[in-house]
Structures are given as structure tokens and as C-alpha cells.
Scaffold this motif. Structure first.
Motif, PDB file in Angstrom:
ATOM      1  N   LYS A 134       0.851  -1.186   0.000  1.00 32.41           N
ATOM      2  CA  LYS A 134       0.000   0.000   0.000  1.00 32.41           C
ATOM      3  C   LYS A 134       0.882   1.230   0.000  1.00 32.41           C
ATOM      4  CE  LYS A 134      -3.529   2.454   2.677  1.00 32.41           C
ATOM      5  NZ  LYS A 134      -4.356   2.449   3.912  1.00 32.41           N
ATOM      6  N   PHE A 135       0.653   2.114  -0.960  1.00 33.31           N
ATOM      7  CA  PHE A 135       1.420   3.351  -1.053  1.00 33.31           C
ATOM      8  C   PHE A 135       0.530   4.531  -0.694  1.00 33.31           C
ATOM      9  CE2 PHE A 135       3.699   0.665  -4.185  1.00 33.31           C
ATOM     10  CZ  PHE A 135       4.965   0.738  -3.635  1.00 33.31           C
ATOM     11  N   ILE A 136       1.105   5.473   0.011  1.00 31.16           N
ATOM     12  CA  ILE A 136       0.413   6.727   0.277  1.00 31.16           C
ATOM     13  C   ILE A 136       1.298   7.865  -0.213  1.00 31.16           C
ATOM     14  CG2 ILE A 136      -0.900   5.876   2.246  1.00 31.16           C
ATOM     15  CD1 ILE A 136       1.127   7.259   4.077  1.00 31.16           C
ATOM     16  N   VAL A 137       0.676   8.904  -0.722  1.00 31.64           N
ATOM     17  CA  VAL A 137       1.403  10.061  -1.240  1.00 31.64           C
ATOM     18  C   VAL A 137       1.333  11.178  -0.210  1.00 31.64           C
ATOM     19  CG1 VAL A 137       1.560  11.766  -3.073  1.00 31.64           C
ATOM     20  CG2 VAL A 137       0.874   9.421  -3.609  1.00 31.64           C
ATOM     21  N   ASP A 166      -5.043   6.134  -8.853  1.00 31.61           N
ATOM     22  CA  ASP A 166      -5.193   7.451  -8.227  1.00 31.61           C
ATOM     23  C   ASP A 166      -3.848   8.159  -8.088  1.00 31.61           C
ATOM     24  OD1 ASP A 166      -7.900   7.011  -8.014  1.00 31.61           O
ATOM     25  OD2 ASP A 166      -7.795   6.262  -5.957  1.00 31.61           O
ATOM     26  N   ILE A 167      -2.788   7.389  -7.955  1.00 33.78           N
ATOM     27  CA  ILE A 167      -1.441   7.962  -7.873  1.00 33.78           C
ATOM     28  C   ILE A 167      -0.937   8.329  -9.261  1.00 33.78           C
ATOM     29  CG2 ILE A 167       0.973   7.434  -7.313  1.00 33.78           C
ATOM     30  CD1 ILE A 167      -0.030   5.673  -5.049  1.00 33.78           C
ATOM     31  N   LEU A 168      -1.192   7.465 -10.237  1.00 37.89           N
ATOM     32  CA  LEU A 168      -0.608   7.619 -11.570  1.00 37.89           C
ATOM     33  C   LEU A 168      -1.139   8.835 -12.322  1.00 37.89           C
ATOM     34  CD1 LEU A 168      -0.637   3.867 -12.664  1.00 37.89           C
ATOM     35  CD2 LEU A 168       1.332   5.207 -11.914  1.00 37.89           C
ATOM     36  N   GLY A 193       0.837  28.490 -16.648  1.00 39.10           N
ATOM     37  CA  GLY A 193      -0.222  28.850 -17.589  1.00 39.10           C
ATOM     38  C   GLY A 193      -1.547  28.964 -16.868  1.00 39.10           C
ATOM     39  N   GLN A 194      -2.018  27.835 -16.387  1.00 45.30           N
ATOM     40  CA  GLN A 194      -3.219  27.790 -15.569  1.00 45.30           C
ATOM     41  C   GLN A 194      -3.141  26.554 -14.693  1.00 45.30           C
ATOM     42  OE1 GLN A 194      -7.151  29.025 -17.054  1.00 45.30           O
ATOM     43  NE2 GLN A 194      -7.875  26.977 -16.563  1.00 45.30           N
ATOM     44  N   HIS A 195      -3.504  26.697 -13.425  1.00 43.25           N
ATOM     45  CA  HIS A 195      -3.334  25.620 -12.459  1.00 43.25           C
ATOM     46  C   HIS A 195      -4.553  25.593 -11.539  1.00 43.25           C
ATOM     47  CE1 HIS A 195      -0.743  23.836  -8.931  1.00 43.25           C
ATOM     48  NE2 HIS A 195      -1.577  22.944  -9.451  1.00 43.25           N
ATOM     49  N   CYS A 196      -5.335  24.523 -11.629  1.00 50.67           N
ATOM     50  CA  CYS A 196      -6.460  24.334 -10.719  1.00 50.67           C
ATOM     51  C   CYS A 196      -5.901  23.813  -9.399  1.00 50.67           C
ATOM     52  CB  CYS A 196      -7.457  23.351 -11.316  1.00 50.67           C
ATOM     53  SG  CYS A 196      -8.893  23.033 -10.270  1.00 50.67           S
ATOM     54  N   LEU A 197      -6.072  24.560  -8.336  1.00 51.19           N
ATOM     55  CA  LEU A 197      -5.409  24.251  -7.074  1.00 51.19           C
ATOM     56  C   LEU A 197      -6.160  23.198  -6.262  1.00 51.19           C
ATOM     57  CD1 LEU A 197      -4.440  27.881  -5.985  1.00 51.19           C
ATOM     58  CD2 LEU A 197      -2.925  26.123  -6.925  1.00 51.19           C
ATOM     59  N   ASP A 198      -5.379  22.369  -5.593  1.00 53.97           N
ATOM     60  CA  ASP A 198      -5.910  21.408  -4.629  1.00 53.97           C
ATOM     61  C   ASP A 198      -6.573  22.201  -3.495  1.00 53.97           C
ATOM     62  OD1 ASP A 198      -6.211  19.589  -2.466  1.00 53.97           O
ATOM     63  OD2 ASP A 198      -4.538  18.383  -3.166  1.00 53.97           O
ATOM     64  N   PRO A 199      -7.765  21.802  -3.042  1.00 56.86           N
ATOM     65  CA  PRO A 199      -8.406  22.516  -1.918  1.00 56.86           C
ATOM     66  C   PRO A 199      -7.523  22.578  -0.679  1.00 56.86           C
ATOM     67  CG  PRO A 199      -9.972  21.021  -2.960  1.00 56.86           C
ATOM     68  CD  PRO A 199      -8.642  20.743  -3.583  1.00 56.86           C
ATOM     69  N   ASP A 200      -6.593  21.621  -0.531  1.00 60.04           N
ATOM     70  CA  ASP A 200      -5.719  21.601   0.638  1.00 60.04           C
ATOM     71  C   ASP A 200      -4.410  22.365   0.429  1.00 60.04           C
ATOM     72  OD1 ASP A 200      -7.400  20.084   2.280  1.00 60.04           O
ATOM     73  OD2 ASP A 200      -6.731  18.224   1.347  1.00 60.04           O
ATOM     74  N   ALA A 201      -4.261  23.050  -0.701  1.00 60.58           N
ATOM     75  CA  ALA A 201      -3.035  23.817  -0.958  1.00 60.58           C
ATOM     76  C   ALA A 201      -2.965  25.011  -0.006  1.00 60.58           C
ATOM     77  CB  ALA A 201      -3.008  24.294  -2.405  1.00 60.58           C
ATOM     78  N   PHE A 202      -1.796  25.231   0.582  1.00 60.87           N
ATOM     79  CA  PHE A 202      -1.584  26.385   1.458  1.00 60.87           C
ATOM     80  C   PHE A 202      -1.287  27.599   0.585  1.00 60.87           C
ATOM     81  CE2 PHE A 202      -0.908  22.850   4.311  1.00 60.87           C
ATOM     82  CZ  PHE A 202      -1.473  23.288   5.505  1.00 60.87           C
ATOM     83  N   MET A 203      -2.158  28.577   0.635  1.00 58.72           N
ATOM     84  CA  MET A 203      -2.128  29.661  -0.335  1.00 58.72           C
ATOM     85  C   MET A 203      -0.914  30.573  -0.202  1.00 58.72           C
ATOM     86  SD  MET A 203      -4.434  29.162  -2.433  1.00 58.72           S
ATOM     87  CE  MET A 203      -4.123  30.712  -3.285  1.00 58.72           C
ATOM     88  N   LEU A 204      -0.412  30.764   1.001  1.00 64.43           N
ATOM     89  CA  LEU A 204       0.746  31.637   1.148  1.00 64.43           C
ATOM     90  C   LEU A 204       1.962  31.034   0.447  1.00 64.43           C
ATOM     91  CD1 LEU A 204       1.533  34.340   2.396  1.00 64.43           C
ATOM     92  CD2 LEU A 204       2.267  33.114   4.460  1.00 64.43           C
ATOM     93  N   ASP A 205       2.091  29.713   0.481  1.00 67.68           N
ATOM     94  CA  ASP A 205       3.188  29.045  -0.216  1.00 67.68           C
ATOM     95  C   ASP A 205       3.036  29.175  -1.731  1.00 67.68           C
ATOM     96  OD1 ASP A 205       4.747  27.066   1.938  1.00 67.68           O
ATOM     97  OD2 ASP A 205       2.692  27.527   2.492  1.00 67.68           O
ATOM     98  N   PHE A 214       1.784  22.470  -1.383  1.00 65.57           N
ATOM     99  CA  PHE A 214       1.139  22.881  -2.627  1.00 65.57           C
ATOM    100  C   PHE A 214      -0.037  21.971  -2.972  1.00 65.57           C
ATOM    101  CE2 PHE A 214       5.297  24.736  -2.870  1.00 65.57           C
ATOM    102  CZ  PHE A 214       5.111  25.936  -3.527  1.00 65.57           C
ATOM    103  N   GLY A 215      -0.246  20.917  -2.179  1.00 62.90           N
ATOM    104  CA  GLY A 215      -1.306  19.966  -2.477  1.00 62.90           C
ATOM    105  C   GLY A 215      -0.918  19.047  -3.621  1.00 62.90           C
ATOM    106  N   LEU A 216      -1.886  18.345  -4.167  1.00 66.23           N
ATOM    107  CA  LEU A 216      -1.671  17.458  -5.305  1.00 66.23           C
ATOM    108  C   LEU A 216      -2.303  18.056  -6.549  1.00 66.23           C
ATOM    109  CD1 LEU A 216      -2.386  13.942  -3.735  1.00 66.23           C
ATOM    110  CD2 LEU A 216      -0.168  15.034  -4.128  1.00 66.23           C
ATOM    111  N   THR A 217      -1.698  17.764  -7.697  1.00 62.04           N
ATOM    112  CA  THR A 217      -2.188  18.282  -8.974  1.00 62.04           C
ATOM    113  C   THR A 217      -2.510  17.127  -9.893  1.00 62.04           C
ATOM    114  OG1 THR A 217      -0.835  20.294  -8.781  1.00 62.04           O
ATOM    115  CG2 THR A 217      -1.633  19.704 -10.981  1.00 62.04           C
ATOM    116  N   GLU A 218      -3.738  17.067 -10.389  1.00 58.60           N
ATOM    117  CA  GLU A 218      -4.123  16.040 -11.342  1.00 58.60           C
ATOM    118  C   GLU A 218      -3.768  16.494 -12.750  1.00 58.60           C
ATOM    119  OE1 GLU A 218      -8.242  15.194 -10.807  1.00 58.60           O
ATOM    120  OE2 GLU A 218      -8.011  14.556  -8.721  1.00 58.60           O
TER     121      GLU A 218
END
Length: 640
Positions: free
Chosen positions: A240-243, A495-497, A611-623, A248-252
Motif C-alpha cells: 500500500k502506497f500513500i502520497v 489514483d497515484i498515476l 499557464g493555468q493551475h487548478c489548485l488542490d483545496p488543501d493547498a496552502f495559499m501563502l506558499d 502545494f497539495g496534489l495536482t491532477e
């Protein structure tokens, strides 16, 4: 001289189901007696497996063979071009966006890309460029640039005795003006390349902060790969792998603009090559010259052509409509059907349905209620097999096989597979994602359909990876266990790939920054601009305006679909993207636009060094803000 491989496109299971089942029983008897004929000879990896675990694979192979022998469909031709000396390297340089090294032109994109490479990535480029230039010198074609002029090295031979660690600021971006720092690594700290012994109690953490190739130490030359890998069919054999999410959160994959995804593909091929180099594995690619397929219809049509036709009907379509409908049909009624995907449908019904779909699908007159679940599964597999070019692309199929045959540690296999997914064309990647999501649902219903992860992988593998026709059947069938293991990894870790490694996004940011800086320097030296500036200075002096009226740490967020279209927000170290979304939702709970209700809203980072980046809801905005202070921040629906 060109070499051709014919792909026979199956129309349906032409023999009766009883004949198919009897042949499966014959295959099973051969497997149990270990007396497999030459056409079905198995590799060492397969022989090491329990023979009964291979039954599903060989039955599916036999079914495909029978459908090909039917000959009712026009054969598709895949033409491959043999490589001349140096051509592979030249094509590789072009494919990674470094054609400037071949042409000698000073292109901004090429220079920007080179400036972002890690030590191991630069070594991979240097190695291919060395081979290319040496070949040209032998052929006496023309003078080429010395590799030392490109990389600023005194020795053209790459050194692999160190693992690089780039200086990174708190926001995850390499600090400007600083050179990478190289930490020496003892040969005793080499990665253990033994077979994984995963179990449900073992969980491994994955990090995307450092490139995969940088995290690998050099293998000892005397170290050999285990030759007879033993694949265990139990789901518990896979760890089992966890990321670990960065700040910055995760980006799909779909969260980045097409322009930035193009750069991700460049960097992924360089990183994959560096990764294989670090492991001492050759990265092989097919050189596809031409694909001949149908220009209209549903089956046997290239994905790009299908999507062009479908987008005229449904704008924004990313997965072919016929494929979507087949998946929907099976998800609605077939997930609990026992033996779904494994038990073949009626050959005559599948053939008739195929012909009727071709005639009625786009007219919306096809009756889906008449389609039985096993017949729909047969049509789904037929669609995949009949693609003129395989779903996972002809070019990189050897790399998929190699990652299992030459790399025994599952974590390293997963990293290589991750990069290969990043390399796929958008149409292939989106279609593969939809297919794997469906397969995951099939496995989730194992209790009723009796199809576990290994069963599904065995059935799907020959449909995805046996593609060249009779001349390559024996070689491909020898890779039975290998291809099934690949499918198993794709389903289990999907989900990781489909997330973009953060180190690649950081490199894209640096690449964009380098390109912008080059453009600014070029602009400043433009004579016309200098004359204009000189003339402007002679005009009356004007008071200087501050660059921005927004204080440090404050961002202005725009929400065109809300009643309150903008808001200034003070960021702190704990502010997340979802906090900003919640604040807008609260402020606009009664006055939002009607067409945005029911849509999932996301915060997007636009411009600056992305260019354009849809942010993860858990991304810390100051970073994120510190990484890209010139960006604009917009709330809008996330692209589906």
C-alpha cells in the motif's frame, strides 16, 4: 527498407461460445501438463507462476486468436521504420523539446528547458547528445556544437558518482542564482532491488518533492537483476502506497493548461530516460512510421479522429462517446454480473450489434436495452483491440514491458509507470483513465461478479498489449505475466498515476520563468524599443506609480460567476484554497449566478510562472503565492 507488422482487427468471437470454451479447456489441460506448444511458449516469469492463475489469460488469447481468424474486419497496418545510427538520439532530442541542439538555433524554449534540468536529467541529455554528435562526425555531415558549450562542463563524460540535491526555498522552488549542491553518496547506500514483500500491514510513503532519478543511487556493476520473477496473484502481495501532500497539495493531469502539460511531457521523457539510466536499464522505443486506420465510423478509428467527430456533437468531449456509452451501460447493469469481462457474449449477437452501432449510433436510434451485459463487455474489448494504435501507444510499449522485466522493486516500477502515463497523448491518457476507473469498479464488486484484481488483469492484458499480429504473437504471449502485472499496477494505483509529480511542476515554473527572463532581455536590446524609450524620456516627467496597490501577503480573488465578483484576502501560513472557496460561498450564498449552482467551484492560479493551475483545496495559499506572486486568482468551475 520499411518493415510492416499487420494487426488483424477482430470483429467478434466468430466461433460459437461452446467452441471457445472447449478450446479454453484444452489450453487449461496444456497448462496443467506444462506441455504448451511453441506458439504459446511461456517465459521464465510465467513458468514461475501457478499455472491455474494463467487460465484467464490464455482463454482470452485463444478468444482473440479465433476472432482474428474470422477475417471479417479489414486489417490495420502498423509500419515501423528501422533506425539508422544516430537517428534514435536525434528523435529523442526532438521529442524532449531540444531540437535546438540539432538545428543549432538559439530558441528560447530549448534554452529555458536546459536551465531547469537536474544533474541526472542533464546527464541523460548529455549522453544522447554525445552519441548524436559522434555519429555525425563519423558521417562527416556537418560541424556540431561541442557538448561542453551546452552544459558548461570540462568533461563530456557524465559522472554518476553523486546524487544531486537542488537548493529549494520554503515554497518548493529552486532559489534563483544558486547552483545545485551535490551530496556524495556511498556505494553502500544503493537501493535494495530485491523482490517486494508487500503485505496489508506494510505501507510505503511516496514523495514527489525530489525527482525519481535523483533519489536513486548507482547500482554496483556486479549487481544483477533477479531473472525469474515470481508474481503473486493475491491482492495482498501489492504494498500500500500513500502520497505525502506537499504544502502545494496534489495536482491532477487535467489541472494544468495544455501548454504546461506539453512541457510536462518533455520533462517526463527526460526524467524517464535518466531514471532508466540510473537503474542501468535500456529505455527502448518503437519507431512508428505510419498507422493506417479507418477515417470514419466507431471501431478501428484513431482516437484523435473519433474525438474530432464527437466534439462536433458534444463540445469538450475528452473520451470517445461510444466508449463512454459502453462503460455507462456496463456500470449501470453489468458490474454485478458473474464473470463479466471473462465470459464471452454470443459471437453472432456481438457481430450484429457492432454493425448496428456503426449505422445508428450517431443518429441516436440505437436501442441499448437490447444489449446484454456480456455482449457489451465484448464490444468494449473489441473497441480497444481495434484501435489502429494501441491505447498505451506503440512507441512506448517496450518501455512498459521493460519496467517489469528489468525492475523488480514495485515502488520503482510504479515510478517508471507514473512517468510513462505522463508521456501519453492526451486522448490516450483520458480514455485509459476512464477505462481503468471502470475496471476498479468491477474489482470492487468482486463479491458478486467473482472477478478479483488478478482475474480482471489477466483478461484485460491481452486486449491492451497483443497488437502486432501473427509475426509478434509468440514474443507477446511470452510476456503474459508481465503484461498482466502491468494492468494490475494500473488498476490498483491509478489514483497515484494520474497526479502530476510536484518536482515536474516546479521545473515547469522555472522553465516559464527562464523563458520570460529571456524575452525581457531580448526586448531590452531591441533597437526599436530603445528608441521608443529614449523618446519617452524626453517627454514631461510623470509621477511614478507603485507596481501594485495590493500589500504583501494579500491576494485579490476574482469570481465572475458570483454576485460578489472580487474580494481581497489576507493570507496567513494556514490559509488553504478551500478556506477561500468557503468564504466566497458564504458571502454569495443567496446571490450566485444560476448557471453555477450544482457545479464544483475551484480556485485557479493563472499567469505568472504557470499557464493555468487548478489548485488542490488543501493547498496552502501563502506558499503558492510566494511561488508565483505575479499570478491572478480566479474561482471558476473545474474542467471535467
Amino acid at each position: 527498407m520499411e518493415q510492416s507488422f499487420v494487426q488483424d482487427i477482430p470483429a467478434s468471437h466468430s466461433p460459437a461460445s461452446r467452441k471457445s470454451l472447449s478450446r479454453c479447456r484444452r489450453i487449461n489441460r496444456m497448462l496443467s501438463n506444462e506441455s504448451v506448444p511453441p506458439a504459446f511458449s511461456r517465459s521464465n516469469s510465467q513458468a514461475s507462476m501457478d499455472s491455474t492463475s494463467m487460465e484467464d489469460f490464455w482463454c482470452e488469447v485463444e478468444s482473440i486468436k479465433e476472432s482474428r481468424e474470422d477475417g471479417s474486419e479489414e486489417a490495420m497496418l502498423l509500419e515501423f521504420k528501422p533506425a539508422d545510427e544516430g537517428e534514435l538520439e536525434a528523435e529523442w532530442l526532438q521529442d524532449v523539446g531540444l531540437s535546438t541542439l540539432i538545428s543549432g538555433a538559439e530558441e528560447e524554449d530549448g534554452q529555458a528547458l536546459l536551465s531547469t534540468l537536474t544533474r541526472t536529467q542533464a546527464a541523460a541529455v548529455q549522453k544522447r547528445y554525445n552519441t548524436y554528435t559522434q555519429t555525425l562526425r563519423k558521417k562527416n555531415k556537418h560541424t556540431v556544437r561541442d557538448v561542453r558549450d551546452i552544459f558548461g562542463t570540462s568533461d563530456s563524460s557524465p559522472t554518476f558518482e553523486t546524487v544531486p540535491v537542488s537548493p529549494v526555498s520554503s515554497n518548493g522552488i529552486q532559489l534563483p542564482g544558486q547552483k545545485p549542491v551535490w551530496k556524495s553518496v556511498s556505494s553502500k547506500s544503493c537501493l535494495d532491488c530485491g523482490t517486494d514483500k508487500g503485505s496489508p500491514s506494510i505501507t510505503e510513503e511516496l514523495s514527489y518533492d525530489v525527482s525519481f532519478s535523483e533519489s536513486i543511487t548507482v547500482l554496483l556493476k556486479t549487481q544483477e537483476w533477479p531473472k525469474n520473477q515470481r508474481f503473486k496473484k493475491e491482492d495482498s502481495a501489492l504494498p500500500k502506497f500513500i502520497v505525502r501532500k506537499s504544502r502545494f497539495g496534489l495536482t491532477e493531469v487535467g489541472d494544468l493548461s495544455p501548454e504546461d502539460m506539453k512541457k510536462i511531457r518533455y520533462l517526463s521523457l527526460i526524467e524517464l530516460t535518466a531514471f532508466y539510466d540510473a537503474l542501468g536499464v535500456e529505455l527502448k522505443r518503437n519507431r512508428l512510421e505510419r498507422v493506417r486506420g479507418r477515417e470514419n465510423g466507431l471501431f478501428g478509428v484513431p482516437l484523435t479522429v473519433l474525438l474530432e467527430n464527437d466534439q462536433k456533437k458534444v463540445p469538450g468531449t475528452k473520451v470517445p462517446l461510444i466508449f463512454q456509452k459502453l462503460l455507462l451501460k456496463l456500470e449501470e447493469t453489468g458490474l454485478e454480473t458473474e464473470g463479466i469481462l471473462r465470459v464471452p457474449g454470443s459471437a453472432s449477437r456481438v457481430k450484429n450489434l457492432h454493425q448496428e452501432l456503426e449505422a445508428k449510433f450517431y443518429e441516436d436510434t440505437f436501442d441499448w436495452d437490447q444489449v446484454r451485459n456480456n455482449d457489451a463487455a465484448g464490444l468494449l474489448k473489441m473497441f480497444i483491440r481495434e484501435l489502429p494504435s494501441p491505447l498505451f501507444t506503440v512507441e512506448y510499449l517496450p518501455a512498459f514491458i521493460t519496467l517489469v522485466e528489468k525492475i523488480s522493486k514495485i515502488k520503482l516500477q510504479l515510478q517508471a509507470l507514473h512517468l510513462l502515463i505522463m508521456l501519453m497523448p492526451e486522448a490516450n491518457r483520458d480514455t485509459a483513465k476512464a477505462f481503468l476507473q471502470f475496471l476498479k469498479k468491477v474489482v470492487a464488486n468482486e463479491g458478486k461478479n467473482k472477478m478479483n484484481l488478478w482475474n480482471v488483469s489477466m483478461i484485460v492484458a491481452p486486449n491492451l498489449f497483443i497488437y502486432k499480429g501473427k509475426r509478434a504473437n509468440q514474443q507477446e504471449m511470452q510476456a503474459a505475466a508481465t503484461t498482466a502485472h502491468i494492468v494490475r499496477l494500473l488498476i490498483r494505483y491509478q489514483d497515484i498515476l494520474w497526479t502530476v509529480p510536484s518536482f515536474l511542476i516546479s521545473q515547469v515554473r522555472k522553465m516559464n520563468e527562464a523563458a520570460m527572463n529571456n524575452s525581457k532581455r531580448q526586448l531590452m536590446f531591441d533597437k526599436g524599443v530603445r528608441k521608443l524609450l529614449r523618446r519617452k524620456t524626453m517627454e514631461r516627467e510623470r509621477p511614478e506609480r507603485p507596481e501594485s496597490d495590493i500589500p504583501e501577503g494579500v491576494i485579490r480573488v476574482y469570481a465572475p460567476l458570483h454576485s460578489k465578483v472580487s474580494m481581497a484576502i489576507q493570507l496567513n501560513s494556514q490559509t488553504k484554497a478551500k478556506d477561500i472557496l468557503a468564504r466566497f460561498h458564504c458571502e454569495n450564498s443567496h446571490g450566485s449566478s444560476q448557471n453555477m449552482r450544482g457545479q464544483i467551484q475551484s480556485l485557479h492560479e493563472i499567469g505568472g510562472n504557470i499557464g493555468q493551475h487548478c489548485l488542490d483545496p488543501d493547498a496552502f495559499m501563502l506558499d503558492v503565492y510566494h511561488a508565483n506572486p505575479q499570478a491572478e486568482w480566479v474561482i471558476k468551475p473545474k474542467a471535467s
